[in-house]
Scaffold this motif. Structure first.
Motif, PDB file in Angstrom:
ATOM      1  N   THR A 280      -3.462  -1.006  -7.489  1.00 60.30           N
ATOM      2  CA  THR A 280      -4.685  -0.272  -7.149  1.00 60.30           C
ATOM      3  C   THR A 280      -4.358   1.032  -6.448  1.00 60.30           C
ATOM      4  O   THR A 280      -4.911   2.097  -6.776  1.00 60.30           O
ATOM      5  CB  THR A 280      -5.598  -1.134  -6.259  1.00 60.30           C
ATOM      6  N   HIS A 281      -3.453   0.974  -5.475  1.00 53.95           N
ATOM      7  CA  HIS A 281      -3.103   2.199  -4.745  1.00 53.95           C
ATOM      8  C   HIS A 281      -2.340   3.171  -5.643  1.00 53.95           C
ATOM      9  O   HIS A 281      -2.554   4.383  -5.562  1.00 53.95           O
ATOM     10  CB  HIS A 281      -2.283   1.845  -3.496  1.00 53.95           C
TER      11      HIS A 281
ATOM     12  N   ARG B 149       1.289   3.860  -3.192  1.00 53.92           N
ATOM     13  CA  ARG B 149       0.961   5.282  -3.077  1.00 53.92           C
ATOM     14  C   ARG B 149       2.172   6.178  -3.349  1.00 53.92           C
ATOM     15  O   ARG B 149       2.019   7.312  -3.810  1.00 53.92           O
ATOM     16  CB  ARG B 149       0.384   5.566  -1.689  1.00 53.92           C
TER      17      ARG B 149
ATOM     18  N   GLU C 258       0.831  -1.208   0.000  1.00 49.20           N
ATOM     19  CA  GLU C 258       0.000   0.000   0.000  1.00 49.20           C
ATOM     20  C   GLU C 258       0.864   1.256   0.000  1.00 49.20           C
ATOM     21  O   GLU C 258       0.620   2.199  -0.765  1.00 49.20           O
ATOM     22  CB  GLU C 258      -0.925  -0.021   1.220  1.00 49.20           C
TER      23      GLU C 258
ATOM     24  N   ARG D 113      -4.948   4.853  -7.912  1.00 53.72           N
ATOM     25  CA  ARG D 113      -5.765   5.836  -7.190  1.00 53.72           C
ATOM     26  C   ARG D 113      -5.013   7.150  -7.005  1.00 53.72           C
ATOM     27  O   ARG D 113      -5.565   8.239  -7.208  1.00 53.72           O
ATOM     28  CB  ARG D 113      -6.163   5.285  -5.824  1.00 53.72           C
ATOM     29  N   ILE D 114      -3.748   7.052  -6.593  1.00 55.35           N
ATOM     30  CA  ILE D 114      -2.977   8.271  -6.334  1.00 55.35           C
ATOM     31  C   ILE D 114      -2.661   9.000  -7.634  1.00 55.35           C
ATOM     32  O   ILE D 114      -2.786  10.230  -7.721  1.00 55.35           O
ATOM     33  CB  ILE D 114      -1.685   7.938  -5.569  1.00 55.35           C
TER      34      ILE D 114
END
Length: 372
Positions: A181-182, A139, A135, A185-186
């Motif tokens: 996924t992270h 990010r 995670e 998103r960022i």
């Protein structure tokens, strides 16, 4: 049990294996905790934070390695540390053995028992001790990629979100798991035009259902991957095969199809990297250029945000650390098949099949290792 935590010695690694909170829990369980002086400073923990919960501060790493029955770390033991491992000692840390035959040989020769965070599983088929750092790394990836794209660093000079009248950066994320996924998103939150590639249609459906409109998804066929990589300003490698070496999904030949100054961020570098041209770098010297393409391949990305990473990792590892200390590693692994998946080395034998396949080394069944 005596639990020891030495200061991390990998370059620019500021995390610590045991937080004061975890140390206090272990003490309350009746264990002795040895912390090397200054081990927590990089993550913002003073020696006094440890002594306040009953841990003992020792002056040197040598004392920790010599006295502790279980060593709890963050990163794989470095060559000097591996020489201090003793027969029968328990090592609990990230190992990433598949791309690292030298470390594997040293651990086998030590006679120690080594449990790797990254191969411990859970009931849902996830990797609970890898997930927190995945995670964090996910990010971080768009953040460091944006820095790499800056012209002063050799990049294309493209702003992630663009400005009115100028389009945003095109970002391709290879892998739709936790990291991917992270990262998506960022990157999307920074205003980039983001596409996530994956070979699992159920995963792509999930991402589309949950994040539809935030970023796009595409099936990771060779053709789609090549086309999207050629159009990208940034490519983030986020592919993981538990315990095994990462597959090489972008070849050196494909770099010539990319835009000059495009950025590659290889989050899979701990497992060997998923770009043919990837090689591990450090926070001190993080990027290099191959055929006009800038590569960011830092092998301990979460170490850049050491406090956040340490606390997140400590929250995840603490229950397993306590189980190993309370019950002993054999009983703990016998009772918990998911913890048993973390067993990589025992008494000179390799006990993880994915690592064995990657390094062409015979494997002892972990179930047989537990039985002794």
């Amino acid at each position: 049990m005596k639990i020891g935590c030495p200061t991390e010695v990998k370059p620019q690694e500021f995390r610590v294996g045991i937080t004061p909170n975890a140390a206090g829990e272990a003490v309350r369980h009746g264990h002795e905790v040895l912390i090397q002086a200054g081990a927590g400073h990089g993550a913002g923990f003073d020696d006094a934070d440890y002594t306040a919960v009953g841990a003992r501060i020792v002056a040197t790493a040598e004392v920790v390695w010599a006295e502790a029955e279980m060593i709890v770390k963050v990163k794989e033991p470095q060559p000097g540390e591996r020489k201090q491992l003793s027969e029968g000692q328990l090592l609990f840390t990230y190992l990433h053995l598949a791309p690292d035959p030298e470390q594997t040989r040293d651990l086998l020769a030590s006679g120690a028992t080594c449990i790797a965070y990254e191969t411990v599983t859970d009931r849902a088929g996830g990797l609970p001790l890898l997930a927190p750092m995945s995670e964090v790394a996910g990010r971080l990836a768009p953040q460091v990629g944006a820095w790499t794209l800056q012209k002063a660093n050799g990049g294309r000079g493209v702003l992630m979100g663009g400005v009115p009248g100028v389009g945003p950066a095109r970002v391709v994320v290879i892998g739709g798991g936790v990291v991917g996924t992270h990262a998506a998103r960022i990157a999307a939150g920074m205003g980039a035009d983001v596409t996530v590639l994956d070979r699992s249609l159920p995963r792509l459906r999930y991402l589309d259902d949950v994040f539809g409109g935030t970023f796009k998804t595409s099936y990771a066929s060779a053709g789609n991957t090549a086309e999207l990589v050629a159009e990208a300003d940034m490519v983030i490698g986020a592919v993981l095969i538990p315990g095994a070496a990462a597959p090489k999904l972008v070849t050196r030949a494909q770099l010539s199809t990319m835009k000059p100054g495009a950025a590659i961020v290889d989050v899979a570098i701990d497992q060997g990297g998923c770009f043919e041209t990837s090689k591990a770098t450090t926070h001190q010297d993080p990027i290099y250029e191959v055929d006009g393409i800038m590569h960011y391949c830092v092998a301990n990305m979460p170490g850049a945000v050491a406090r956040t990473s340490t606390i997140a990792l400590g929250n995840a590892t603490m229950p397993f650390m306590l189980a190993l200390a309370d019950k002993g590693w054999r009983a703990a692994c016998a009772e918990d098949p998911h913890l048993l998946e973390g067993l990589n080395v025992h008494a000179g034998k390799l006990t993880n099949y994915a690592v064995g396949r990657a390094l062409e080394i015979d494997v002892l069944s972990p179930q047989l290792a537990v039985k002794g």
